[in-house]
Scaffold this active site. Sequence first.
Site, mmCIF file in Angstrom:
data_model
loop_
_atom_site.group_PDB
_atom_site.id
_atom_site.type_symbol
_atom_site.label_atom_id
_atom_site.label_comp_id
_atom_site.label_asym_id
_atom_site.label_seq_id
_atom_site.Cartn_x
_atom_site.Cartn_y
_atom_site.Cartn_z
ATOM 1 N N GLN A 49 0.670 -1.309 0.053
ATOM 2 C CA GLN A 49 0.027 0.013 -0.033
ATOM 3 C C GLN A 49 0.872 1.338 0.151
ATOM 4 O OE1 GLN A 49 -2.659 -1.600 3.459
ATOM 5 N NE2 GLN A 49 -4.229 -0.531 2.106
ATOM 6 N N HIS A 102 -1.704 -5.206 -12.776
ATOM 7 C CA HIS A 102 -1.257 -5.230 -14.123
ATOM 8 C C HIS A 102 -2.019 -5.920 -15.131
ATOM 9 C CE1 HIS A 102 2.918 -4.064 -12.335
ATOM 10 N NE2 HIS A 102 2.168 -2.952 -12.231
ATOM 11 N N ASP A 152 2.492 0.584 -8.031
ATOM 12 C CA ASP A 152 3.714 0.603 -8.389
ATOM 13 C C ASP A 152 4.770 1.435 -7.782
ATOM 14 O OD1 ASP A 152 2.994 -1.377 -10.484
ATOM 15 O OD2 ASP A 152 3.114 -0.055 -12.283
ATOM 16 N N ARG A 207 4.003 0.032 13.004
ATOM 17 C CA ARG A 207 3.636 -1.248 12.351
ATOM 18 C C ARG A 207 3.705 -1.240 10.901
ATOM 19 N NH1 ARG A 207 -1.902 -3.702 10.942
ATOM 20 N NH2 ARG A 207 -1.161 -5.767 10.475
ATOM 21 N N HIS A 258 0.942 -9.148 4.617
ATOM 22 C CA HIS A 258 0.069 -8.286 4.481
ATOM 23 C C HIS A 258 -0.254 -8.316 3.256
ATOM 24 C CE1 HIS A 258 -2.315 -4.642 6.582
ATOM 25 N NE2 HIS A 258 -2.771 -4.753 5.309
ATOM 26 N N ASN A 308 -1.590 -10.755 8.677
ATOM 27 C CA ASN A 308 -2.685 -9.333 8.627
ATOM 28 C C ASN A 308 -4.069 -9.998 8.028
ATOM 29 O OD1 ASN A 308 -3.508 -6.830 9.159
ATOM 30 N ND2 ASN A 308 -3.954 -6.822 6.963
ATOM 31 N N GLU A 309 -5.164 -10.172 8.778
ATOM 32 C CA GLU A 309 -6.506 -10.413 8.514
ATOM 33 C C GLU A 309 -6.756 -11.705 7.691
ATOM 34 O OE1 GLU A 309 -8.149 -6.761 6.818
ATOM 35 O OE2 GLU A 309 -8.206 -5.724 8.839
ATOM 36 N N ASN A 355 -7.788 -5.559 14.314
ATOM 37 C CA ASN A 355 -8.348 -4.583 13.578
ATOM 38 C C ASN A 355 -9.762 -4.385 13.682
ATOM 39 O OD1 ASN A 355 -5.542 -4.516 12.599
ATOM 40 N ND2 ASN A 355 -5.992 -5.565 10.566
ATOM 41 N N TYR A 381 -12.762 -1.534 12.787
ATOM 42 C CA TYR A 381 -13.394 -0.449 12.198
ATOM 43 C C TYR A 381 -14.842 -0.123 12.363
ATOM 44 C CZ TYR A 381 -9.071 -0.519 9.430
ATOM 45 O OH TYR A 381 -7.579 -0.236 8.931
ATOM 46 N N GLU A 421 -4.840 -2.166 13.921
ATOM 47 C CA GLU A 421 -5.620 -1.098 13.176
ATOM 48 C C GLU A 421 -6.877 -0.256 13.730
ATOM 49 O OE1 GLU A 421 -6.296 -2.347 8.936
ATOM 50 O OE2 GLU A 421 -3.946 -3.327 8.846
HETATM 51 C C1 GBH Z 1 -7.907 -3.454 6.697
HETATM 52 O O1 GBH Z 1 -8.711 -4.181 6.273
HETATM 53 C C2 GBH Z 1 -6.584 -3.785 5.995
HETATM 54 O O2 GBH Z 1 -5.444 -4.434 6.857
HETATM 55 C C3 GBH Z 1 -5.873 -2.654 5.386
HETATM 56 O O3 GBH Z 1 -4.922 -2.978 4.561
HETATM 57 C C4 GBH Z 1 -6.688 -1.467 4.692
HETATM 58 O O4 GBH Z 1 -6.160 -0.872 4.124
HETATM 59 C C5 GBH Z 1 -7.795 -0.997 5.950
HETATM 60 O O5 GBH Z 1 -8.232 -2.013 6.622
HETATM 61 C C6 GBH Z 1 -8.704 -0.195 5.273
HETATM 62 O O6 GBH Z 1 -9.722 -1.025 4.647
HETATM 63 O O7 GBH Z 1 -15.128 -2.791 -0.745
HETATM 64 O O8 GBH Z 1 -16.284 -5.199 -0.638
HETATM 65 O O9 GBH Z 1 -14.231 -4.924 -1.717
HETATM 66 C C7 GBH Z 1 -9.911 -4.039 6.830
HETATM 67 C C8 GBH Z 1 -10.993 -4.799 6.096
HETATM 68 C C9 GBH Z 1 -10.488 -5.009 3.703
HETATM 69 C C10 GBH Z 1 -12.834 -4.542 4.691
HETATM 70 C C11 GBH Z 1 -11.009 -4.419 2.288
HETATM 71 C C12 GBH Z 1 -13.170 -4.113 3.080
HETATM 72 C C13 GBH Z 1 -12.781 -4.440 0.850
HETATM 73 C C14 GBH Z 1 -14.199 -4.739 0.831
HETATM 74 N N1 GBH Z 1 -11.518 -4.136 4.779
HETATM 75 N N2 GBH Z 1 -12.230 -4.604 2.122
HETATM 76 S S1 GBH Z 1 -15.043 -4.484 -0.668
#
Ligand code: GBH
Length: 487
Positions: A26, A46, A59, A84, A129, A173-174, A314, A316, A383
């Site tokens: 990222q 790509h 990239d 982290r 990750h 991670n996740e 993590n 959210y 996170e």
């Molecule tokens: C985390 O994922 C990740 O660890 C991190 O890399 C990421 O940048 C951050 O949180 C914010 O998303 O839109 O239906 O395709 C949290 C879980 C991962 C949930 C990506 C949503 C996309 C779902 N998220 N996911 S969708």
Amino acid sequence: LFLVYQVHALSFPENFKFGFATASYQIEGGWNASGKGPNIWDWYTHTYPTRIADLTNGDVACDSYHKIATDVQLLKNIKADFYRFSISWARIFPNGQPNNINPDGVRYYNELINLLLSNNIKPIVTMYHWDLPLGLHQLGGWPNIALVDYFVDYADKLFSLFGDRVKTWITFNEPSQICEFGYSRGFLAPGYTQLGIGNYMCGRTLLIAHAKAYRLYEKKYKQHQKGLVGMTVHAVWFEPAAEGKTYAEAADISLQFMFGWWEHPIYKGDYPPVMRKQINYLSAQQNFTKSRLPYFTKDEIKLIKGTADFLGLNYYTSFLCSPLDSSAVQNPLLSPDSNVTCYQPSSWQSTASSWMKVTPWGFRKILNWIKKEYGNPKVLVTENGYSDTGELQDCNRVNFLNDYLTELLNAIKKDGCNVQGYAAWSLLDNFEWGSGYMQKFGLHYVNFSDPNRARTPKMSAYVLRNIIKTKKIDTTFTPQGFKACPP
Ligand code: GBH
């Protein structure tokens, strides 16, 4: 009266640590720099550019591969206790095979780690990750159990190269995102849609790989390196959508399918009984000859149980859950095998991410659920963050931080949850996977049209800095040069 107020103004424990999180793909860029091999995100972006909302890729991203000094300075300015970051596997082993190591990849992470430490910032390293070396993808990727040995070789190399200085390791991670989205629903690289099959094969590999890496550290490194090893899991808080037993069950099933999938084997041994029962039942109904959820052997159950020195969390957002009603849309974050339906009311405050609404209250609830379910383990919040479209006066993110951290503080002080640290996602605006650069999670703005990728602290960076400095949440704090935020 003043005295009473003082007593009630909670502050974070003296030894509580604050930090910032990122991930290699990222932010790093340098996708083919100095010996790095391609990974599944290079290949995916790509080969299928239209799978990324704004047709972009990583990239160059934030070009952090060439900006060690800049990034460490940002961390220092905001008083981070730790950083982290994740290691790009294909920078270390370009094609995933352990016989061929890339010296410039090793040089990069050594420099980053050393500069962090000389600034008194502890490195916390995520080993994986989401950026699998393409060579290992071509051998089948995570559904192939052979990847266990490759991951253990990689972990061994990381411990031996960096473990003298890195004392906190996160294996994965996740895992639910890796498996559910990578191999079942196909929203994330490699984008495969082996619905209800690929996810569980991948999950079995990850759990065994995690456990073997943990056991290797325990046996070969822990005594002299004295570090900790754990895994980071994405938790959503699932709240019953209504009163009554079936709703409570729907919420609990959701927690088990998303979070218990990983933590139940680690803390209690084997998969959550409800996953076993439901997937076995559905597999039989669908005429499979055996359950789509693979079985662990007794030895594997023993191997995995107890492989966490901390629980990486993590968090959210939250959802409301009900038993599945065929007319409803299923929760986009959960396997259909869960047989529940979850949603977020439109009245909840939204973010720039469709899957996420602002729900600080769920933070305290998930922390209490973890405490009860797994015996109050040591938790590191790896996170937590808010997405918008990039403004510097980011009042929504400021309020988000104040509100989520208040709930976290209550969980620690009032409920006795054993939370040791908090990492904000993210240090920088960055490549948000399938959403490209359109959703900004950074506490620093990054100018992606500037070849130099200049970084600018947002208001939230100063607010979090003040929380780190005072160990207290002050909702009236307004940094110089910014306007006060409406509550
Ligand atoms: C985390 O994922 C990740 O660890 C991190 O890399 C990421 O940048 C951050 O949180 C914010 O998303 O839109 O239906 O395709 C949290 C879980 C991962 C949930 C990506 C949503 C996309 C779902 N998220 N996911 S969708």
